[in-house]
Scaffold this active site. Structure first.
Site, PDB file in Angstrom:
ATOM      1  N   CYS A   2     -50.310 -26.938  48.613  1.00  0.00           N
ATOM      2  CA  CYS A   2     -50.999 -27.971  49.407  1.00  0.00           C
ATOM      3  C   CYS A   2     -49.993 -28.975  49.943  1.00  0.00           C
ATOM      4  CB  CYS A   2     -51.992 -28.711  48.528  1.00  0.00           C
ATOM      5  SG  CYS A   2     -53.216 -27.642  47.807  1.00  0.00           S
ATOM      6  N   ARG A  27     -45.058 -24.066  53.422  1.00  0.00           N
ATOM      7  CA  ARG A  27     -45.448 -24.023  52.000  1.00  0.00           C
ATOM      8  C   ARG A  27     -46.614 -23.085  51.759  1.00  0.00           C
ATOM      9  NH1 ARG A  27     -44.122 -29.517  49.782  1.00  0.00           N
ATOM     10  NH2 ARG A  27     -46.069 -29.574  48.648  1.00  0.00           N
ATOM     11  N   TRP A  75     -54.042 -25.001  49.775  1.00  0.00           N
ATOM     12  CA  TRP A  75     -53.796 -23.645  49.247  1.00  0.00           C
ATOM     13  C   TRP A  75     -54.782 -23.513  48.110  1.00  0.00           C
ATOM     14  CZ3 TRP A  75     -51.061 -21.855  44.639  1.00  0.00           C
ATOM     15  CH2 TRP A  75     -50.737 -20.498  44.679  1.00  0.00           C
ATOM     16  N   ASN A 101     -53.496 -33.293  46.190  1.00  0.00           N
ATOM     17  CA  ASN A 101     -52.692 -32.150  45.720  1.00  0.00           C
ATOM     18  C   ASN A 101     -52.739 -32.175  44.208  1.00  0.00           C
ATOM     19  OD1 ASN A 101     -51.921 -31.473  48.238  1.00  0.00           O
ATOM     20  ND2 ASN A 101     -49.738 -31.960  48.007  1.00  0.00           N
ATOM     21  N   GLY A 102     -52.745 -30.980  43.584  1.00  0.00           N
ATOM     22  CA  GLY A 102     -52.700 -30.917  42.122  1.00  0.00           C
ATOM     23  C   GLY A 102     -53.994 -30.329  41.585  1.00  0.00           C
ATOM     24  N   GLU A 482     -34.518  -9.281  40.981  1.00  0.00           N
ATOM     25  CA  GLU A 482     -34.704 -10.153  42.149  1.00  0.00           C
ATOM     26  C   GLU A 482     -34.956  -9.316  43.407  1.00  0.00           C
ATOM     27  OE1 GLU A 482     -35.368 -12.950  43.119  1.00  0.00           O
ATOM     28  OE2 GLU A 482     -34.620 -13.076  45.168  1.00  0.00           O
ATOM     29  N   LYS A 486     -38.178  -9.527  45.899  1.00  0.00           N
ATOM     30  CA  LYS A 486     -38.074  -9.771  47.340  1.00  0.00           C
ATOM     31  C   LYS A 486     -38.911  -8.766  48.119  1.00  0.00           C
ATOM     32  CE  LYS A 486     -36.219 -12.732  47.194  1.00  0.00           C
ATOM     33  NZ  LYS A 486     -36.937 -13.826  46.706  1.00  0.00           N
ATOM     34  N   GLU A 489     -42.691  -9.461  47.617  1.00  0.00           N
ATOM     35  CA  GLU A 489     -43.301 -10.676  48.161  1.00  0.00           C
ATOM     36  C   GLU A 489     -43.250 -10.747  49.682  1.00  0.00           C
ATOM     37  OE1 GLU A 489     -41.652 -14.417  47.039  1.00  0.00           O
ATOM     38  OE2 GLU A 489     -39.639 -13.654  46.896  1.00  0.00           O
ATOM     39  N   HIS A 505     -36.323   5.265  28.711  1.00  0.00           N
ATOM     40  CA  HIS A 505     -37.308   4.830  27.700  1.00  0.00           C
ATOM     41  C   HIS A 505     -38.709   4.726  28.284  1.00  0.00           C
ATOM     42  CE1 HIS A 505     -34.080   4.179  24.876  1.00  0.00           C
ATOM     43  NE2 HIS A 505     -33.426   3.475  25.782  1.00  0.00           N
ATOM     44  N   LYS A 604     -44.621 -21.882  48.928  1.00  0.00           N
ATOM     45  CA  LYS A 604     -43.189 -22.132  48.756  1.00  0.00           C
ATOM     46  C   LYS A 604     -42.924 -22.883  47.464  1.00  0.00           C
ATOM     47  CE  LYS A 604     -38.874 -22.237  49.561  1.00  0.00           C
ATOM     48  NZ  LYS A 604     -38.130 -20.968  49.351  1.00  0.00           N
TER      49      LYS A 604
END
Ligand code: AGP
Length: 609
Positions: A2, A27, A75, A101-102, A482, A486, A489, A505, A604
């Site tokens: 947000c 964001r 968001w 926000n929150g 990583e 990438k 996402e 394994h 973000k």
């Protein structure tokens, strides 16, 4: 995540707020809204499930002259992304308008109490309790300030709120607890409000970062601050931001993701600038000087982070143990809060965060606040919450990272972790060699970027596969994780990162001709073992895209496709390999024509736990 923007002053408040919300679009959000006072002191609200540009035609032209406005990009956390749940939220008569926000953790009990007192709700959000709670208190307390103070003191959880009211149409109220909120001080009787200073940099670099339990009362010519808990006035501490919005310009790049991948050489240089003198064997980290004495006594480091920053931390684990012989443990911030592990005064909590606003990482810092241990941060966003909560730290100086997918930040974080490992080391091992390699690294990173066309042609060969495995050993293992993140996402394709030695394994069962593997097999003492793992994959018909060191011929017979890295040390291989994997993911995502800078469902800066 947000975003909040507010404005009070002589400009068109709606223009300032909507442009500010555009600057926050990176964001991630799914609905948007604005509330403003028209020139008769009446309140107006325009909101929708959609993008900021869709708001402009909905604002009555006459009202573009309004001088007080607050806006929000949402968001969705509670309630689906639709117009009902979009902010601002208002009380019954529309006299109190709130953006937030929150997360209000006790919103259900507040909602129940208010319902018992005759209040009705139309949205599924936690936020909607705020205007009604203020309304409730304003019926029992003298001033709006008292009513807002009482309401805020009832809230549990995290909030950054901006409030306007027809009772005082020439003011904006703002308050903060855990969720970031900054006040921009304008030049001529104007103030700005933002959840990210980037969004108001074009107007002012002079800002006041609100602290937890601050309540700000903003009129055109005055900023009044008070501590909600002690109910006493506070002197606003104005600071000058040190980065320039002009830098955050897309240039010739199609999007921020590609731009920021290509900034890798600059990110390495910026992270080391003024901090190394290889010929003299010197590493200088000014941000740690204040705790240099304590750092000599530490016997354990716990690295805590999320996502890409967590993977950078895993590289740091190998580095610090190898060069400083200090035991290191790396934990996901979202799990760290449940651990009951002992934390002595000689332990260090080292957080890593690009945005410095990740709620889980902030929660980790708050968890150990009273343990008496050192709290350090590796942060990119200057002045962010993590930077302000830690005792000391090292800034990445990578410049604002706008794309949701973290790229240059990973490069920068690993570079800083190398510096920290060397800073803590006793100068033995390959200390000087690694220092020298850091000076050469920007040039080597550029050489990797110069292979972008080759990497693209390989990526396009694999763009239709539905599953990928990423494998690596030791320093390259976190980079494999990583690389898988990438791809997931930004292209939405399933990818798993694994330690190469783990394949036998279990995960080897997945491998067949439809399940390619990206293998980090650069020169290192572990290479022969990695080659054995790759032979096991090859024997099952699994396609192999191998990233190897220039000149290595042993590996060619195994690879279906091969990308060579410039010769570099084991400790810096994750940096060069990451650039390859970022480009690989990018070109597949580009072929799928998805919104690469703003991947679906992601934000973000995840400022909720
Ligand atoms: C990485 O590409 C993601 N955007 C995400 O995993 C990110 O790294 C994570 O949310 C942590 O963010 P931070 O570094 O700002 O704390």
């Amino acid at each position: 995540m947000c975003g909040i923007i507010g404005y009070i002053g002589n400009k068109s408040a709606c223009d300032v707020v909507l442009n500010g919300l555009r600057a926050l679009e990176y964001r991630g959000y799914d609905s948007v809204g604005i509330a403003y006072m028209d020139n008769h002191g009446a309140s107006k609200v325009v909101k929708q499930a959609g993008r900021v540009e869709g708001i402009y035609p909905l604002i009555n032209k006459a009202n573009l002259q309004s001088h007080v406005a607050i806006g929000h990009t949402r968001w969705a956390t509670h309630g689906s992304p639709n117009i009902i749940n979009a902010h601002p939220h208002i009380n019954g008569d529309g006299s109190i308008l709130v953006v937030h926000n929150g997360i209000i953790e006790n919103y259900l009990e507040i909602k129940q109490e208010l319902t018992k007192n005759g209040y009705t709700f139309i949205s599924q959000t936690d936020t909607e309790v705020i205007p009604h709670l203020i309304d409730y208190y304003s019926k029992h307390l003298g001033t709006f300030e008292d009513a807002l103070t009482a309401a805020l003191n009832d809230l549990k959880g995290a909030y950054a709120v901006a409030v306007i009211t027809t009772k005082e149409p020439d003011k904006i109220y703002a308050a903060k607890l855990s969720s970031p909120l900054v006040i921009g001080v304008g030049k001529h009787n104007e103030y700005f409000l933002a959840s990210d200073p980037n969004a108001i940099l074009e107007h002012t670099k002079k800002v006041v970062f609100l602290e937890d339990y601050d309540l700000a009362i903003i009129s055109r010519d005055k900023l009044f601050l008070k501590d909600l808990h002690k109910n006493i006035p506070k002197h606003p501490k104005a600071e000058l931001l040190d980065y320039d919005r002009d830098k955050v310009v897309l240039g010739d790049f199609p999007n921020f993701t590609l731009k920021e991948i290509f900034e890798a050489p600059v990110a390495i240089k910026a992270a080391t600038l003024g901090r190394i003198q290889a010929d003299k064997g010197i590493v200088k980290l000014g941000g740690l000087e204040i705790v240099a004495t304590q750092l000599k006594l530490i016997d354990r480091i716990v690295i805590v982070a999320c996502g890409t920053s967590y993977y950078a931390g895993l590289v740091g684990e190998y580095l610090i143990e190898e060069f400083a012989s200090i035991p290191v443990e790396v934990q996901l911030a979202s799990e760290f809060k449940y651990r009951k592990e002992p934390f002595s005064r000689s332990s260090v909590l080292l957080t890593i965060s690009q945005s410095g606003e990740t709620a889980d990482t902030i929660a980790a810092l708050n968890k150990v606040k009273d343990y008496g241990c050192l709290r350090l941060g590796i942060v990119n966003a200057t002045g962010s919450s993590v930077a302000r909560l830690t005792d000391a730290g090292v800034y990445c100086h990578a410049g604002p990272e706008q794309a949701v997918a973290s790229t240059k930040a990973f490069i920068s974080q690993v570079t800083v972790l190398i510096l920290i490992a060397l800073y803590l080391s006793d100068g033995t091992n390959s200390y000087r060699k690694l220092l020298k390699e850091l000076e050469l690294l920007p040039g080597k990173a550029q050489k990797v970027l110069d292979q972008a066309d080759k990497i693209k042609s390989i990526a396009l060969k694999y763009k239709n596969y539905k599953d990928f495995m990423y494998v690596g050993r030791k320093y390259c293992y976190p980079c494999a994780l990583e690389g898988a993140l990438k791809l997931k996402e930004i292209s939405y394709i399933h990818a798993e990162g694994y330690a190469a030695g783990e394949m036998k394994h279990g995960p080897l069962a997945l491998i067949d001709k439809d399940f390619p593997t990206l293998a980090l097999a650069t020169d290192s003492p572990e290479l022969d073992k990695t080659i054995s793992n790759l032979e096991e994959i090859k024997a099952r018909g699994g396609p192999l895209v191998i990233i190897a060191s220039e000149g290595n011929k042993k590996i060619t017979k195994l690879a279906d496709d091969l990308i060579y890295l410039p010769e570099t040390m084991e400790q810096t291989q994750p940096i060069l390999s990451a650039i390859v994997l970022q480009l690989f993911a990018y070109f597949i995502a580009e072929a799928k024509q998805v919104d690469i800078d703003r991947p679906r469902n992601l934000a973000k800066s995840v400022t909720v736990e």
